[in-house]
Design a protein around this motif. Structure first.
Motif, mmCIF file in Angstrom:
data_model
loop_
_atom_site.group_PDB
_atom_site.id
_atom_site.type_symbol
_atom_site.label_atom_id
_atom_site.label_comp_id
_atom_site.label_asym_id
_atom_site.label_seq_id
_atom_site.Cartn_x
_atom_site.Cartn_y
_atom_site.Cartn_z
ATOM 1 N N TYR A 1 0.795 -1.227 0.000
ATOM 2 C CA TYR A 1 0.000 0.000 0.000
ATOM 3 C C TYR A 1 0.831 1.283 0.000
ATOM 4 O O TYR A 1 0.293 2.359 -0.247
ATOM 5 N N THR A 2 2.133 1.186 0.313
ATOM 6 C CA THR A 2 2.911 2.427 0.463
ATOM 7 C C THR A 2 4.025 2.607 -0.556
ATOM 8 O O THR A 2 4.349 3.742 -0.906
ATOM 9 N N LEU A 3 4.641 1.528 -1.032
ATOM 10 C CA LEU A 3 5.838 1.666 -1.861
ATOM 11 C C LEU A 3 5.588 2.466 -3.139
ATOM 12 O O LEU A 3 6.439 3.256 -3.560
ATOM 13 N N LYS A 4 4.433 2.257 -3.773
ATOM 14 C CA LYS A 4 4.132 2.961 -5.021
ATOM 15 C C LYS A 4 3.012 3.990 -4.848
ATOM 16 O O LYS A 4 2.429 4.443 -5.829
ATOM 17 N N ASN A 5 2.751 4.356 -3.602
ATOM 18 C CA ASN A 5 1.699 5.330 -3.314
ATOM 19 C C ASN A 5 2.339 6.701 -3.118
ATOM 20 O O ASN A 5 2.889 6.999 -2.055
ATOM 21 N N LYS A 6 2.274 7.548 -4.141
ATOM 22 C CA LYS A 6 2.958 8.843 -4.098
ATOM 23 C C LYS A 6 2.382 9.753 -3.015
ATOM 24 O O LYS A 6 3.137 10.450 -2.325
ATOM 25 N N GLU A 7 1.052 9.733 -2.846
ATOM 26 C CA GLU A 7 0.430 10.580 -1.825
ATOM 27 C C GLU A 7 0.943 10.229 -0.431
ATOM 28 O O GLU A 7 1.277 11.111 0.363
ATOM 29 N N PHE A 8 0.990 8.935 -0.159
ATOM 30 C CA PHE A 8 1.443 8.497 1.158
ATOM 31 C C PHE A 8 2.920 8.829 1.358
ATOM 32 O O PHE A 8 3.306 9.307 2.434
ATOM 33 N N LEU A 9 3.754 8.584 0.355
ATOM 34 C CA LEU A 9 5.191 8.840 0.479
ATOM 35 C C LEU A 9 5.469 10.327 0.686
ATOM 36 O O LEU A 9 6.353 10.698 1.474
ATOM 37 N N ILE A 10 4.722 11.181 0.000
ATOM 38 C CA ILE A 10 4.884 12.631 0.179
ATOM 39 C C ILE A 10 4.509 13.034 1.610
ATOM 40 O O ILE A 10 5.232 13.793 2.263
ATOM 41 N N ALA A 11 3.375 12.499 2.096
ATOM 42 C CA ALA A 11 2.924 12.803 3.457
ATOM 43 C C ALA A 11 3.938 12.293 4.488
ATOM 44 O O ALA A 11 4.243 12.976 5.469
ATOM 45 N N PHE A 12 4.485 11.107 4.248
ATOM 46 C CA PHE A 12 5.457 10.522 5.178
ATOM 47 C C PHE A 12 6.743 11.346 5.202
ATOM 48 O O PHE A 12 7.309 11.614 6.276
ATOM 49 N N ASN A 13 7.217 11.778 4.034
ATOM 50 C CA ASN A 13 8.424 12.601 3.963
ATOM 51 C C ASN A 13 8.233 13.935 4.665
ATOM 52 O O ASN A 13 9.149 14.452 5.332
ATOM 53 N N LYS A 14 7.039 14.525 4.525
ATOM 54 C CA LYS A 14 6.739 15.783 5.224
ATOM 55 C C LYS A 14 6.816 15.601 6.730
ATOM 56 O O LYS A 14 7.350 16.455 7.448
ATOM 57 N N LEU A 15 6.268 14.483 7.216
ATOM 58 C CA LEU A 15 6.301 14.206 8.638
ATOM 59 C C LEU A 15 7.730 14.000 9.136
ATOM 60 O O LEU A 15 8.107 14.469 10.220
ATOM 61 N N MET A 16 8.540 13.315 8.330
ATOM 62 C CA MET A 16 9.942 13.098 8.707
ATOM 63 C C MET A 16 10.704 14.409 8.781
ATOM 64 O O MET A 16 11.541 14.621 9.667
ATOM 65 N N GLN A 17 10.408 15.319 7.844
ATOM 66 C CA GLN A 17 11.051 16.626 7.860
ATOM 67 C C GLN A 17 10.618 17.444 9.071
ATOM 68 O O GLN A 17 11.425 18.174 9.655
ATOM 69 N N THR A 18 9.353 17.296 9.451
ATOM 70 C CA THR A 18 8.852 18.003 10.639
ATOM 71 C C THR A 18 9.517 17.488 11.908
ATOM 72 O O THR A 18 9.874 18.266 12.802
ATOM 73 N N VAL A 19 9.702 16.171 11.961
ATOM 74 C CA VAL A 19 10.360 15.562 13.140
ATOM 75 C C VAL A 19 11.794 16.020 13.273
ATOM 76 O O VAL A 19 12.290 16.322 14.364
ATOM 77 N N HIS A 20 12.476 16.097 12.128
ATOM 78 C CA HIS A 20 13.885 16.517 12.143
ATOM 79 C C HIS A 20 14.017 18.033 12.292
ATOM 80 O O HIS A 20 15.075 18.509 12.629
#
Length: 312
Positions: free
Chosen positions: A293-312
């Protein structure tokens, strides 16, 4: 169907789980393998759950259903794998009668929840692709909450009667469950009671519940594929199919293992084969769902990367 033994004892106080004790040389490697798999299942599904919860861009019906699927997958694997890991590392393979029935109930209930939720997700994709103009109205927050609640309700209620009947059986032949958890067929094989009614109920539930879920999912995809094939542009067809490819993959894996496991009489029970398919069912589906559900899901990957940037 079994003949009732002349002397029937009351229910035993505990069972012994055979697990993989017939292969003592590989106990530690099996423990390490299942521990790593369980960690990946929990972490992968937690990432899905938290990313969807914390990202406002993913607060849509499809992702809400996926979030609940991740909860079910964590709960499903946690019902079986920690107990199996304990048996492998401590060699303490006894389980109380109540603990066995509880494990069986959670296993069957959560499996039912997953089938219902996957059917709901198929309906969601059907509306999104076949009736996009009415998607917002038909999949509003109220309807989504009702669909999710109904999925949980049917799963937990349908399994209750089944497990109660199994708990009323007498187990006087042996207390050894030749499996790695408390499952329906191994328990029926142990009982010296007449299991005909329980077997009938098993097939009724399998037909009315699981098969109907499969049928509704199949009908949804017949309409979905028919609609996709009518789309003129190749890009449009690919985009439409990509929105349901992950779900379709998970459905195929889940139903294939289920039919191999349970859609047969107990007389054709094969221990080695059923252990293998049980492992695929319990381990493979919760492990692959986060990846699919996540590897080829661009919406999810973008949201996940945003969250990682917020954490860092």
């Amino acid at each position: 169907m079994k003949h009732v033994a002349p002397e029937i004892q009351k229910n035993v106080s505990e069972f012994i789980i055979q697990g993989f004790s017939d292969t003592p040389n590989v106990q530690i490697p099996i423990f390490i393998l299942f521990l790593v798999i369980y960690i990946f299942i929990v972490i992968g599904n937690l990432i899905i759950f938290l990313t969807i919860m914390l990202s406002s861009d993913l607060h849509t019906p499809m992702y809400k259903f996926l979030q609940n699927l991740s909860i079910i997958d964590i709960s499903f694997s946690s019902d079986i794998l920690p107990a199996l890991l304990r048996i492998l590392i401590t060699k303490q393979n006894k389980i109380s009668f109540f603990g066995c029935m509880t494990q069986l109930y959670l296993y069957t209930s959560l499996a039912g929840n997953e089938f219902c939720l996957l059917t709901v997700m198929a309906y969601d994709r059907y509306v999104a692709i076949c009736d996009p103009l009415h998607y917002i109205n038909r999949m509003n927050k109220k309807n989504c909450a009702w669909l999710i609640s109904t999925s949980y309700f049917f799963g937990f209620v349908t399994s209750a009667g089944h497990v109660i009947l199994i708990s009323k059986l007498s187990y006087c032949n042996s207390h050894l469950i030749d499996h790695f958890f408390c499952d329906v067929i191994p328990l029926l094989k142990l009982s010296c009671s007449d299991t005909f009614n329980v077997e009938i109920l098993t097939y009724v539930i399998g037909t009315l519940f699981t098969f109907n879920s499969f049928l509704l999912t199949l009908i949804s995809y017949i309409y979905i594929i028919s609609t996709i094939l009518k789309i003129q542009s190749t890009h449009g067809r690919q985009k439409a199919f990509s929105t349901c490819a992950s779900h379709l993959t998970c459905v195929i894996i889940l139903y294939m293992t289920l039919f191999c496991l349970y859609m047969k009489p107990t007389t054709s029970y094969s221990l080695d084969r059923d252990k293998l398919f049980s492992l695929l069912y319990i381990v493979l589906v919760p492990l692959l769902n986060p990846l699919i559900y996540t590897l080829k899901n661009k919406e999810f990957l973008i949201a996940f990367n945003k969250l990682m940037q917020t954490v860092h």
